[in-house]
Design an enzyme around this catalytic site. Structure first.
Site, PDB file in Angstrom:
ATOM      1  N   GLY A 101       0.822  -1.192   0.000  1.00 38.34           N
ATOM      2  CA  GLY A 101       0.000   0.000   0.000  1.00 38.34           C
ATOM      3  C   GLY A 101       0.860   1.248   0.000  1.00 38.34           C
ATOM      4  N   CYS A 102       0.236   2.380  -0.299  1.00 37.47           N
ATOM      5  CA  CYS A 102       0.981   3.629  -0.426  1.00 37.47           C
ATOM      6  C   CYS A 102       1.501   4.124   0.926  1.00 37.47           C
ATOM      7  CB  CYS A 102       0.127   4.684  -1.112  1.00 37.47           C
ATOM      8  SG  CYS A 102      -1.548   4.861  -0.447  1.00 37.47           S
ATOM      9  N   TYR A 103       0.628   4.222   1.918  1.00 40.21           N
ATOM     10  CA  TYR A 103       1.099   4.635   3.238  1.00 40.21           C
ATOM     11  C   TYR A 103       2.165   3.678   3.788  1.00 40.21           C
ATOM     12  CZ  TYR A 103      -2.729   8.070   3.781  1.00 40.21           C
ATOM     13  OH  TYR A 103      -3.584   9.140   3.646  1.00 40.21           O
TER      14      TYR A 103
END
Length: 345
Positions: free
Chosen positions: A148-150
């Protein structure tokens, strides 16, 4: 040329995958799917690609995708990916999945945060595709769970400290900000211009679905279970993530020592740039690229370390990291098709 399919390509991540792969010297895009846009030309949905791709969106038909491709990117919503990924693997295809369906190794954790998992037998096999941490596992994988991005920005920001047991993992507080493209391309009131412009808000406080993914990766780095306080925020910008991580040092270290630690850890990493002492990252300086920029500061007064990490959420946080993983899985140069510098301004 490797024949590549992009399954679920009508969103922002999908169009970024198309853009990157059109410029990849060893790839031919042979199949692009979309449920809502099936039959439409790709450039009619994404005018930015006009003149570069002469394909129409196919419906999501597993047999057609298998027939047309050698390698599959799945950019489907959570739960939808697990409905098709097993068939691709059974047909001998390598897969990079950009959903959350294979990121968590514990099926009970997945089902607590998402929904019922229909192919839990693949969770142990799936490799978490953060190359800077798990490069050799990615090289050997047939199924990669794209992070995921975070979690990408956070894991890269904290890895040098956790790997060397230099912080109290129980003290971790993480504050992240993301551009609105992180919410996807589908229409929703919260993403309207007048709802976002000139505003700034927290969301998913103590409940964001990336939390168990963050804790899983940080726990592997620390060699013990880790719990974090994670608060994401919505920025009124198109793209970019800035994560600020706070932790208590277990021994005194000044900023120069911390900067040297980070510089040494990432010295061989082409996509991680550690800022010199006294400089901190800006999302503007990674926009449109696969880079992660990191800055670190010691707060001697409180005995804490503060790490600032920035990425483009659609690229290092999604599409370009997926291409980086494909390159490793194919034994190609890791930066193949990814050498563009960030856009500026």
């Amino acid at each position: 040329m490797l024949k590549v399919a992009i399954v679920g390509a009508s969103g922002y991540t999908g169009v970024e995958l198309i853009r990157l792969l059109l410029n990849h010297p060893q790839v031919e895009i042979t199949c692009v799917t979309s449920r809502q846009n099936a039959g439409a030309s790709i450039d009619s949905v994404f005018p930015s690609l006009a003149g570069r791709i002469d394909l129409t969106f196919d419906p999501v038909d597993v047999d057609t995708i298998i027939r047309k491709s050698d390698f599959v990117f799945t950019a489907l919503p959570h739960k939808a990916a697990m409905a098709v990924v097993p068939a691709f693997l059974h047909a001998g295809k390598k897969v990079v999945d950009l959903s959350a369906d294979y990121r968590l190794h514990d099926v009970d954790v997945y089902e607590a945060w998402y929904d019922k998992h229909t192919s839990p037998e693949l969770l142990d096999e799936a490799v978490y595709g953060l190359p800077e941490l798990y490069r050799q596992q990615v090289v050997d994988a047939r199924l990669v769970a794209n992070p995921g991005c975070y979690p990408t920005s956070i894991a890269l920001g904290l890895a040098p400290l956790l790997e060397n047991n230099l912080i109290d993992a129980a003290s971790l507080i993480i504050d992240s900000k993301s551009g609105t493209s992180g919410a996807g391309r589908s229409a929703k009131v919260g993403s309207l211009y007048c709802e976002v412009n000139e505003g700034f808000k927290a969301y998913g406080v103590a409940s964001h679905r990336h939390t168990p993914e963050i804790e899983q990766t940080l726990g592997q780095l620390a060699g013990k279970p880790v719990q974090v306080s994670f608060t994401p925020h919505l920025l009124p910008v198109n793209r970019g993530i800035l994560s600020t991580c706070y932790a208590s040092l277990v021994q005194p270290m000044d900023t120069a020592q911390l900067q040297q630690l980070y510089a040494q850890r990432y010295a061989g990493e082409i996509f991680v740039r550690v800022h010199p002492q006294g400089e901190l990252p800006n999302i503007l300086h990674v926009r449109g690229s696969n880079y992660c920029n990191i800055g670190v500061v010691s707060d001697k007064r409180t005995g804490r370390v503060i790490i600032v990490s920035v990425i483009d959420n659609l690229l290092k946080g999604a599409a370009s990291q997926a291409v980086q993983n494909m390159n490793l899985m194919q034994a190609w140069s890791e930066d193949s098709g990814l050498s563009d510098l960030p856009l500026y301004p």
